[in-house]
Motif scaffolding. Structure first.
Motif, short mmCIF file in Angstrom:
data_model
loop_
_atom_site.label_atom_id
_atom_site.label_comp_id
_atom_site.label_asym_id
_atom_site.label_seq_id
_atom_site.Cartn_x
_atom_site.Cartn_y
_atom_site.Cartn_z
N ILE C 33 32.25 41.76 29.34
CA ILE C 33 31.30 40.68 29.05
C ILE C 33 30.44 41.00 27.84
O ILE C 33 30.30 40.18 26.94
CB ILE C 33 30.42 40.40 30.29
CG1 ILE C 33 31.28 39.92 31.46
CG2 ILE C 33 29.36 39.35 29.96
CD1 ILE C 33 30.51 39.63 32.72
N LEU C 43 37.84 42.08 32.89
CA LEU C 43 36.98 41.48 33.92
C LEU C 43 37.70 41.40 35.27
O LEU C 43 37.17 41.88 36.28
CB LEU C 43 36.47 40.12 33.47
CG LEU C 43 35.32 39.55 34.30
CD1 LEU C 43 34.40 38.69 33.44
CD2 LEU C 43 35.81 38.75 35.47
N ALA C 47 36.68 43.45 38.62
CA ALA C 47 36.41 42.74 39.88
C ALA C 47 37.33 43.26 40.98
O ALA C 47 36.89 43.50 42.11
CB ALA C 47 36.59 41.25 39.69
N LEU E 230 33.88 35.80 42.44
CA LEU E 230 34.72 36.11 41.28
C LEU E 230 34.78 34.89 40.37
O LEU E 230 34.63 34.99 39.14
CB LEU E 230 36.13 36.49 41.74
CG LEU E 230 37.19 36.57 40.63
CD1 LEU E 230 36.89 37.69 39.66
CD2 LEU E 230 38.58 36.76 41.22
N LEU E 233 31.45 34.53 38.67
CA LEU E 233 31.26 35.56 37.64
C LEU E 233 32.02 35.20 36.37
O LEU E 233 31.49 35.30 35.25
CB LEU E 233 31.75 36.92 38.18
CG LEU E 233 31.80 38.05 37.16
CD1 LEU E 233 30.41 38.39 36.65
CD2 LEU E 233 32.45 39.30 37.76
N MET E 234 33.26 34.76 36.54
CA MET E 234 34.06 34.39 35.36
C MET E 234 33.38 33.27 34.60
O MET E 234 33.32 33.28 33.38
CB MET E 234 35.47 33.98 35.80
CG MET E 234 36.26 35.13 36.41
SD MET E 234 38.04 34.85 36.45
CE MET E 234 38.14 33.40 37.46
N LYS E 235 32.85 32.30 35.36
CA LYS E 235 32.19 31.17 34.69
C LYS E 235 30.95 31.64 33.94
O LYS E 235 30.77 31.32 32.76
CB LYS E 235 31.81 30.13 35.74
CG LYS E 235 31.04 28.96 35.16
CD LYS E 235 30.22 28.30 36.24
CE LYS E 235 29.21 27.35 35.65
NZ LYS E 235 28.06 27.19 36.52
N GLU E 236 30.09 32.40 34.62
CA GLU E 236 28.84 32.78 34.00
C GLU E 236 29.03 33.78 32.87
O GLU E 236 28.20 33.87 31.97
CB GLU E 236 27.88 33.36 35.06
CG GLU E 236 27.46 32.37 36.13
CD GLU E 236 26.60 31.23 35.58
OE1 GLU E 236 26.17 31.31 34.41
OE2 GLU E 236 26.38 30.24 36.32
N SER E 237 30.14 34.56 32.93
CA SER E 237 30.36 35.56 31.88
C SER E 237 30.53 34.88 30.52
O SER E 237 30.14 35.41 29.49
CB SER E 237 31.61 36.38 32.20
OG SER E 237 32.78 35.67 31.84
N ARG F 92 22.24 24.84 29.37
CA ARG F 92 23.55 25.44 29.62
C ARG F 92 24.65 24.39 29.49
O ARG F 92 24.40 23.19 29.60
CB ARG F 92 23.58 26.07 31.01
CG ARG F 92 22.40 27.04 31.17
CD ARG F 92 22.52 27.91 32.36
NE ARG F 92 23.81 28.56 32.40
CZ ARG F 92 24.83 28.14 33.12
NH1 ARG F 92 24.73 27.08 33.87
NH2 ARG F 92 25.95 28.80 33.11
#
Ligand code: NA
Ligand code: NA
Ligand code: NA
Lengths: 371, 122, 371, 122, 371, 122
Positions: C33, C43, C47, E230, E233-237, F92
């Protein structure tokens, strides 16, 4: 030295048969790329054939990638059925629902299946093989793969290749037969066209009722007709665009690639290079021709019975091979009279042919189960 | 039963069954068509009655506007007539691939039936 | 109370090793990231590592989701091969076809594989492990995964992590070696550039012939080279855009996610936390360096042999690591002379390196089979 | 054979095989290049002959237009020359990712070879 | 004639139960298309039910397509978990991170699970069945499928159907309960809203830490919470858009279709048509109501404790059913005071309910494991 | 343990555990919030100091321009105030589906708190 001999074991194991099959694979790729004959299937089939005929190729070993794909979706019939969902989602049964009597032309266009089956029997194929070869006359890739894989899996390779190659040849195979069987005068018949209203309700109920009706009568046809109609139901419902998109694109594309590769992998020299394969090539052409002729003659008969304005050319669209056959009908009609437009009627017959092909496939399987 | 016998039977029974099932489907669709037509007829009747009701208060429309509306209406009717009878269901979304053929076909077809008719009128 | 003790069995079973591995997973996610080091793989690997190291985690049990993914595509090599189809579909061999002598630089860039293999042997790894570690020098993720999974599956985790992490470090690892081995004067050499015509025919025949040639000589390389070239053939054919799209997007993305998770799941504390893992980390850097050095020195040698205008820097692009290595070459060349553009030559060497990496992987497997 | 021995052999044979196979591929591509060039040469010859044949009826073009065409042609030729010899294959579709690099590279590269040459001409 | 009797064996084998189930399938399709109740799941479930209840249907045979899909992703829990990745990728935990005390409302909204479980026990279901029925109260499709498939797979069909159908009924089920339990005056309470800053760091760390914390305490919840987080996390990364897209679209759509069909296939007459199914239908409504009531009453209690400006209506959003429940809260609040906007608070409670549902599912499984 | 007993225990323990775990998560997030606020406060302080430093050389701005800037600034501040305190994190990206609801909600919510306040001011 022992190492070198093991190392170049590949060259040592190379046979003339492998070489020939690699050439055949190359020809399929050539047809796909240069002639654009059903490239999405013929290119992967050709590639699969080459990869499977390289000597000692690990792709067709126990855990080879093509064996994995074969087990994952060909042996258990998953891939052709998934492709059917996509086909259903792309098919518009509107023209057929406007003129449902076209369904009879679709029925007539399946005669090639049974005629070819009988001819194959006469040529010495056993009954399972003969039926699998006959099903080439469904002129519908997934149906041919589905049925032949159940009845005679060892013929899957040549049958699939023949089915898909000849399907692109429809514009070459059909016109001579059409000109031979339908007189100039008949070819000039105009067909009045008025759109009948087809409500959304009918469009949605159609796939459901076809599934139930066909399913009750021919249980063996349930997977084929069920998946085709599931795709169509999703499309006509208008509420599950995400699933329709997934069926038409993601699933259809990925599965087509995998299916093509796995079928190509069945074309190994020792299995494919037989006199039978040559016979299948010939019987395939015969099936296409017989389908076309039966469709045309039945349309003539229908015209004689109804005495209405029915151009017998549209019988040729009953073979399925959507939408090529309908376009061929329009083209041949326009040769005689540029202002004659039969496309919508031909489209009706064409989708009728698709449904009829699937039903015919199920009927063949049912008769075998009842044997 | 020998293979040949079974093959012959396959041919006869198979072809027969295929025809039978498709004829049955024809019947089912035909019934639907009837229902569709009745419902549509009723809907149209209602629409016409509503239109008639709506037309009445048109008396106080200035004559210039009235003339313009009549011309437009006439043009629309001619157009609608040339589109052939029975076109009622809304245009459906176009999918890639075959649907394009259906659309093209529909357009061609309509032309096909108009052109000769016009000719015979001359 | 018995219930509570069973309930908090997770906390009880938590080990320092698990904690450390969760931190390692966190570091991989951080690199993905914040540093953007190959995030699409690091990533999911990170995970997967966290999920697999939570105590009593059901994801790695008999029917755990990560075990299912591992069995579905890692154990049988399906996933790396499918990724290769996508890579092939994205690769443009044009620059290489214009200057085919670049293939030799690709060969030289594989020396790290064999040098590292030998060093690993000296350090006490057994021959299978050594070869798997050496294959990090292919600097190509799917090849490393494919080969190491066949030869030493217990090392798959660290090898895959090292391969992908270091691949992002190419812009840091290579420049010092390039400056050390290539003189300032050499780095200033301009290379004349004229586009050679490459016909569509050649572009289409190239993947087919490479598959056949390599397949005949090194059958063990057929899956790797075959899938890479299948993707490229589909792309260059121009007639199966749907399949190309599916390979590049749907298949590549889904498989990458699943592959990353499944590899992460192999990083369980009791397997990963060994001295060997540390050695692999060091040997990985060594492999990258040796590849680069061998490429550079061979380019120097080529220049000496041909006496032509050849800038030895492009040797560094022969390691594969497409397209990072080619960009590094261009950057280092521009440090000396801003108007020196080597990118196209470096691209040729870079795709040559990709082919050479796959062939080297096949050669290693072939030599093991011939053992 | 001990592991070390086998490792040594792996190194020698492996590296050798890799070079061998890639050299072989080089040969194959080189043959293709030759064929490509010959076909292209023939095609160009034909194109030139066709151009020459097409040029003849140009006699009846008014002198003003002729002058304009000649200026345009000259400008085109200069441009074509500056693009370097041999650029013939049509621009290929751009894919995301590496193809962008290839395109950028091609542009840079051409500049790289033009700039010094021009300098030396001065 | 024997052939005919075998041929029409389908008609002969047709039972009233099958007919009824086909009608049930038709009703589900009707709800999906006409009422638009969760169509992406109810339409495939309905279609699957019809296909599975046609007599002698090969789709549910040994190698039938629906059996294959069931084995491929339902029996091993793969499909619901993959859907969770997509849900995580689509969820914005921002409103929750701004007001973390909302988590307690999410906890309260799970009471229906346990209350219904107890009631089911009283009605004579065994403990495994009771827990599976209770989990309908999670009001979260994948969680219900995941848990009930582990504890009482024979009830999967009705539970999944009830879970998804009732979820669309949230706007009908909740308002009466809200009006009954919350006074007019309370419903008029405005809640001050000020956005609290939530850094990108927090947004990225949140899914990781939730996974680790929940994983350590309730290992059985790791697959559910791990996949959900998971995806998030992928989205927010922000660095793996390709994987996020694949999770949200390709994977989610394909898996939803397959999951729906496979679940529909479990609704075979002899399994589904039992008095228990009717009870499950009733218990499902009860679970939804109890969840809502518990959420509302707890919110009242919280208001009493904190004495702050807290509108108890937002407790109804704690049941999960994202985002319907939050919208219902807003709608009911506006009935009393058009200028009262609670949506952001309700959203916080709503995502809290989602997390709480997953945790509750894991807790139930953990308590069973500890039994 | 009988099923009923176990069921009762499930209910008590289950509900308790769910509350416990979510309370714990609350604590974790609260800590994060604190850290976020401190970091943001520091950043703001820096930004203000930088702004102050930057403001000093503004002495030589012509008075007309200064007036215009002041008016604009005032308008901006009013707007910013009406947006409520604490809005600092950047907008966002919008995803389809629920994120739209979040966006709509945020907008509504802010209105909800402004409108009454303004009323009370009158
Ligand atoms: Na047919
Ligand atoms: Na390499
Ligand atoms: Na819930």
């Amino acid at each position: 030295m022992n190492l070198l001999s093991t190392l170049f074991a590949g060259l040592a194991a190379f046979t003339w048969g492998n070489a020939l099959m690699i050439v055949v694979g190359g020809v399929l790729i050539y047809l796909a790329i240069v002639k654009e004959y059903e490239p999405v299937l013929l290119l992967p089939i050709g590639a699969g054939a080459i990869l499977a005929n390289l000597p000692l190729s690990p792709v067709i070993g126990e855990d080879g990638i093509l064996s994995i794909l074969y087990k994952a979706g060909v042996a258990n019939e998953l891939f052709p059925l998934l492709i059917f969902v996509g086909i259903g989602a792309m098919t518009d049964f509107g023209p057929l629902l406007e003129r449902p009597h076209m369904l009879l032309l679709g029925a007539a266009g399946q005669f090639g299946i049974f005629g070819t089956l009988f001819l194959a029997l006469l040529l010495g194929f056993d009954i399972n093989e003969a039926a699998s070869i006959g099903i080439i006359g469904a002129i519908d890739g997934p149906t041919s793969i589905y049925v032949s894989n159940l009845l005679a899996p060892h013929l899957l390779g040549p049958i699939a290749v023949v089915a898909y190659s000849y399907m692109s040849l429809v514009p070459i195979i059909q016109p001579p037969i059409m000109r031979a069987l339908i007189t100039k005068k008949e070819r000039r018949i105009h067909m009045p066209y008025s759109e009948n209203p087809v409500s959304r309700r009918t469009r949605i109920l159609f796939p459901i009722l076809v599934t139930i009706a066909v399913g009750l009568l021919v249980p063996m046809a349930i997977p084929l007709i069920g998946m085709l109609m599931l795709g169509n139901l999703m499309k006509e419902s208008g509420v599950v665009q995400r699933l329709v998109g997934a069926s038409e694109n993601e699933i259809a594309n990925v599965v087509t690639l995998f299916l093509g590769l796995a079928i190509g992998a069945t074309m190994q020299a020792q299995v494919f290079l037989k006199f039978d394969t040559l016979l299948i090539l010939i019987l395939g052409i015969f099936a296409f021709g017989l389908d076309t002729a039966a469709g045309l003659l039945f349309a003539k008969f229908l015209r004689w019975v109804t005495r209405g304005p029915l151009n017998p050319l549209i019988g040729a669209a009953g073979i399925s091979a959507f939408p090529m056959a309908a376009r061929v009908v329009q083209k041949v009609a326009q040769e005689e009279d540029f202002e004659n437009f039969l496309l919508m009627h031909a489209m009706g017959a064409n989708t009728a042919g698709q449904i009829a092909s699937v039903i015919a496939g199920g009927v063949v399987l049912a008769l075998f189960a009842a044997k | 039963m020998s293979d040949l016998q079974f093959g012959l039977m396959l041919m006869l029974f198979g072809m027969g069954l295929v025809f039978l099932i498709l004829a049955l489907l024809w019947g089912v669709i035909a019934i639907f068509q009837q229902i569709d037509r009745r419902i549509l007829a009723k809907e149209e009747e209602k629409a016409q009655m509503a239109a008639a009701a709506a037309a009445e208060p048109g008396a106080d429309i200035p004559p210039d506007l009235m003339a313009a509306i009549l011309v437009a209406l006439d043009r629309y009717r001619q157009e609608a007539k040339s589109r052939g009878p029975g076109r009622r269901h809304p245009p459906r979304e176009i999918e890639p691939g075959q649907a394009r053929w259906v659309a093209v076909g529909r357009a061609y077809q309509l032309r096909s039936n108009i052109v000769p008719r016009r000719r015979s009128q001359r």
